[in-house]
Design an enzyme around this catalytic site. Sequence first.
Site, short mmCIF file in Angstrom:
data_model
loop_
_atom_site.label_atom_id
_atom_site.label_comp_id
_atom_site.label_asym_id
_atom_site.label_seq_id
_atom_site.Cartn_x
_atom_site.Cartn_y
_atom_site.Cartn_z
CE LYS A 194 41.22 46.42 43.01
NZ LYS A 194 40.51 46.04 44.24
CB ILE A 214 32.27 47.28 38.32
CG1 ILE A 214 31.63 46.93 39.65
CG2 ILE A 214 31.74 48.60 37.79
CD1 ILE A 214 31.97 47.91 40.78
N GLY A 270 35.57 38.06 44.26
CA GLY A 270 34.72 36.87 44.39
C GLY A 270 34.76 36.02 43.14
CE LYS A 309 44.44 43.48 42.75
NZ LYS A 309 43.42 42.58 43.16
N1 HSE Z 1 41.52 42.61 47.74
C1 HSE Z 1 40.59 43.32 46.91
C2 HSE Z 1 39.52 43.95 47.76
C3 HSE Z 1 39.91 42.47 45.88
O1 HSE Z 1 39.46 43.76 48.97
O2 HSE Z 1 38.71 44.65 47.17
C4 HSE Z 1 40.75 42.19 44.70
O3 HSE Z 1 41.05 43.34 43.99
#
Ligand code: HSE
Length: 442
Positions: A206, A137, A303, A106
């Site tokens: 994001k 998602i 994950g 991202k």
């Molecule tokens: N570090 C991010 C989070 C996950 O804690 O959601 C990867 O985008």
Amino acid sequence: MSKDISVGLIGFGTIGSGVVKLLQDNADLIRGRLGARLVIKKIADIDIETPRPVSVERSKLTTDVQEVLADPEISIVVELIGGYTHAKTIVLEAIRNGKHLVTANKALIATCGNEIFEAADNEKINIGFEASVGGTIPIIKTLKESLAGNNIDSVFGIMNGTCNYILTRMTSEGKDFESVLKDAQALGFAEADPTYDIEAVDTAHKLAITLSLSYGKRVALEDIYREGISKISPLDIEFAGELGYTIKLLAIAIRRGDVVEARIHPTMIPFDHILASVNGNFNAFHLMGDASGSVFLYGQGAGMMPTASAVVGDLIDISRDIMAGTWRRVPLRSYKKDQIEDIDLLPIDDVLTNYYFRFSAVDRPGVLSKISGILGKYDISLSSVIQKENNLDRDTGVPIVVTTYKAREKNVRMALEEIDNTLEGVVLGKTILIRIEDESLR
Ligand code: HSE
């Protein structure tokens, strides 16, 4: 005999291992759906010695990224190294070499997306980046394809699992931020250096990608207003509960005529809104399309296997075009290239929303009227007030909690500055401000 499509992997960490595992475990299913085998031809990583949770033929491993980038048989390169310096060089070289690309990065797309997408357009390259926002998602496909006939009126997202995990535990256990963060780090739910997550930089990346897909615009990352979660206290979570709210780190995009409101901050949302039930390290998106109405997407934002699922989905998508002998049908940002513009974001000063303030004030007659007098001067109207009695010492300060009707952010800042600076001896310490989203979520 079915065709093979060769894939090169750059970065063999957790997600890379997940991609290899998924391609191995579901090989027959994927071949059945695609009509071709997706074959990992080479994997480059600076460390090829540490054991991984998957087994790969030694001959496929290399520390030389050129063995992936220069291999003429490799059709798709998967970039999983993260960051936007080395990754950018690799991605641009892959594009120049005519390789389609899949990435979970991202920071790279949010920061260098314009340059990368332009290079990809020039070389007729496809790029899949579903895993970059919301992990597993399908938010990107939803915006680019499923909702392509809609104006996107709003997006409210819980886009960072680390923050959501911390806030969830602070809420359920009444613990403070620092102790939950430490615990989250020990359990592997937060990074050793958590700054990107807790200060909302990750969420800003994001949201920038989400904005560009929703509105066909280029977004300057620094134009997105952001506040992290490190100043949230158990006391504010408790008062939020009394008022019927839970606190989430929300990424918000709202279409306001020709401009878009984009902001990230801890937000009080009503208990009965679906986003309030998104707990632990889950991510979720509540979208409002002008035809679709409310759409809700929920799942794991990170994950090994959840992220691999999104990466492999992109691999199959690009491979279907390869199989059909077509170039990508769907533009990278959903809009045709000549329709992409720079975005006009509404300045944070002009945002109108509801607010929660917590003043720390001495418990004496006339204090509340002094505070409400200044709020009134700035056109800020109160919708509720809570004050708890302090039986011990009326001069040590008690919390006075005020919620407001819709007010303008600029006025709010001026009013709080005046209250904190001029009511010395009456208001003790800096006033806490948390924004409330209620009607806008309905
Ligand atoms: N570090 C991010 C989070 C996950 O804690 O959601 C990867 O985008």
